[in-house]
Design a protein around this motif. Structure first.
Motif, PDB file in Angstrom:
ATOM      1  N   LEU A 220       0.843  -1.191   0.000  1.00  0.00           N
ATOM      2  CA  LEU A 220       0.000   0.000   0.000  1.00  0.00           C
ATOM      3  C   LEU A 220       0.884   1.249   0.000  1.00  0.00           C
ATOM      4  CD1 LEU A 220      -2.619  -1.161   2.647  1.00  0.00           C
ATOM      5  CD2 LEU A 220      -2.878  -1.169   0.159  1.00  0.00           C
ATOM      6  N   THR A 221       0.446   2.285  -0.702  1.00  0.00           N
ATOM      7  CA  THR A 221       1.266   3.491  -0.828  1.00  0.00           C
ATOM      8  C   THR A 221       1.424   4.216   0.507  1.00  0.00           C
ATOM      9  OG1 THR A 221      -0.701   4.755  -1.474  1.00  0.00           O
ATOM     10  CG2 THR A 221       0.654   3.847  -3.248  1.00  0.00           C
ATOM     11  N   ALA A 222       0.546   3.936   1.468  1.00  0.00           N
ATOM     12  CA  ALA A 222       0.650   4.593   2.775  1.00  0.00           C
ATOM     13  C   ALA A 222       1.694   3.947   3.671  1.00  0.00           C
ATOM     14  CB  ALA A 222      -0.713   4.564   3.475  1.00  0.00           C
ATOM     15  N   ALA A 223       2.351   2.897   3.185  1.00  0.00           N
ATOM     16  CA  ALA A 223       3.361   2.216   3.996  1.00  0.00           C
ATOM     17  C   ALA A 223       4.517   3.161   4.302  1.00  0.00           C
ATOM     18  CB  ALA A 223       3.875   0.978   3.264  1.00  0.00           C
ATOM     19  N   GLY A 279       4.562  -1.492 -10.440  1.00  0.00           N
ATOM     20  CA  GLY A 279       4.559  -0.101 -10.009  1.00  0.00           C
ATOM     21  C   GLY A 279       3.236   0.306  -9.393  1.00  0.00           C
ATOM     22  N   ARG A 280       2.790   1.518  -9.726  1.00  0.00           N
ATOM     23  CA  ARG A 280       1.540   2.038  -9.159  1.00  0.00           C
ATOM     24  C   ARG A 280       0.342   1.287  -9.721  1.00  0.00           C
ATOM     25  NH1 ARG A 280       1.095   6.409  -5.190  1.00  0.00           N
ATOM     26  NH2 ARG A 280       3.241   7.154  -4.950  1.00  0.00           N
ATOM     27  N   LEU A 292      -7.921   0.433  -3.069  1.00  0.00           N
ATOM     28  CA  LEU A 292      -6.602   0.483  -2.465  1.00  0.00           C
ATOM     29  C   LEU A 292      -5.587   1.047  -3.442  1.00  0.00           C
ATOM     30  CD1 LEU A 292      -6.750  -3.084  -0.916  1.00  0.00           C
ATOM     31  CD2 LEU A 292      -7.169  -0.925   0.284  1.00  0.00           C
ATOM     32  N   GLU A 293      -4.795   1.996  -2.993  1.00  0.00           N
ATOM     33  CA  GLU A 293      -3.702   2.539  -3.779  1.00  0.00           C
ATOM     34  C   GLU A 293      -2.438   1.775  -3.429  1.00  0.00           C
ATOM     35  OE1 GLU A 293      -3.980   4.711  -6.111  1.00  0.00           O
ATOM     36  OE2 GLU A 293      -6.042   5.394  -5.767  1.00  0.00           O
ATOM     37  N   CYS A 294      -1.843   1.129  -4.419  1.00  0.00           N
ATOM     38  CA  CYS A 294      -0.677   0.269  -4.194  1.00  0.00           C
ATOM     39  C   CYS A 294       0.516   0.739  -5.003  1.00  0.00           C
ATOM     40  CB  CYS A 294      -0.999  -1.191  -4.555  1.00  0.00           C
ATOM     41  SG  CYS A 294      -2.540  -1.825  -3.865  1.00  0.00           S
TER      42      CYS A 294
END
Length: 296
Positions: A220-223, A279-280, A292-294
């Motif tokens: 997840l991009t919030a990591a 990637g994204r 979910l943004e990954c």
């Protein structure tokens, strides 16, 4: 029921709790789970010492039956000396017999908590949803009670000081706080003002911090930075060797004709999601519909 004895803290049942949340979404569906978006209101289950014991108990039971959408179920409640907080006789219905510990005759504000758990047993029985073994099935019941809007009562029944302690349910206070936080994040509720127990409020805030960590795990991009660095290392190893990360990681890699893919748990319902490593990526959980943004 811990009554004066030591109260277990921490997250010893966390994996079973997460499996229970997944099972709820699978058995009920996203739409049905979201019919429980509003929790039981404190005023609807309030019980003061001047209320008639039996009339007040039946009133609270009816409110919980209404909340769980069991209109054709009637709860017949009695009190007796027993080791546990309560028990329910699961039969074909529509009448179900619940016995409460005699302790609740003088601890009436916790009657709603005991009834919430026992009536959830009826709800799950009608759904034919259960886990194998008494322990895991009781954890499922506590989790379902909390996630579907009545378990804050169980957490609020937790009180602990130097002289005494009380806790209802099989989950630890922090695990109750974790499930309540997962529910609060999913439905936008703020249960902080409902607690009469300071210890329950503390357990909720600790559970909330743990629940928020679920949304900060790679890919997840919030990591956070440390998680992203570890993920990049594991990804390089998977690309070169085809091996997955260490057992402590929540994600796993798999190789196939389309290329490398990564699987990880949804932070809302904990169903595993598999996406390509490219990637994204924006992914949508098919079970709870969370987007979910990954960064894979």
């Amino acid at each position: 029921m811990a009554n004066g004895g030591p109260v277990v803290h921490g997250y010893p049942h966390l994996e079973t709790v997460r499996s229970a949340i997944t099972a709820l979404y699978r058995r009920l569906s996203y739409d049905t789970v979201h019919t429980f978006a509003t929790s039981v209101a404190p005023v609807d289950v309030a019980f003061c010492d001047t209320d008639d014991l039996y009339l007040g108990t039946q009133r609270v039971a009816r409110e919980l039956v209404r909340h769980y959408r069991l209109p054709d179920a009637r709860m017949i409640v009695s009190f007796r000396e027993m080791q546990h907080a309560a028990s329910v006789e699961l039969a074909a219905g529509p009448e179900y017999f619940i016995e409460l510990n005699d302790r609740f005759r003088t601890h009436r504000r916790d009657i709603g908590a005991a009834l919430a758990h026992e009536i959830m047993h009826v709800y799950l029985h009608r759904l034919d949803l259960s886990f194998p073994g008494t322990r895991d099935n009781e954890i499922l019941t506590d989790t379902a009670t909390t996630y579907l809007g009545a378990g804050w009562l169980l957490l609020d029944a937790f009180r602990e000081d130097r002289a005494s302690s009380q806790k209802l349910g099989y989950l630890t206070p922090e695990e109750f706080g974790y499930v309540l936080a997962k529910r609060s994040l999913a439905f936008g509720e703020a249960p902080e003002t409902w607690f009469t127990s300071p210890q329950a409020y503390t357990a909720y805030t600790e559970g909330l911090a743990r629940a928020r960590q679920d949304a900060r795990q790679p890919p997840l991009t919030a990591a956070g930075w440390a998680g992203r660095r570890r993920y990049a290392k594991d990804r390089r190893e998977a690309q070169s060797q085809g091996t997955g990360p260490s057992p402590s990681a929540s994600y796993t890699f798999s190789a196939g004709p389309p290329g490398l893919r990564v699987a990880f748990p949804c932070p809302t319902c904990h169903q595993r999601i598999r996406v390509p490593v490219r990637g994204r990526v924006r992914a949508r959980c098919g079970l709870c519909r969370t987007v979910l943004e990954c960064d894979t």
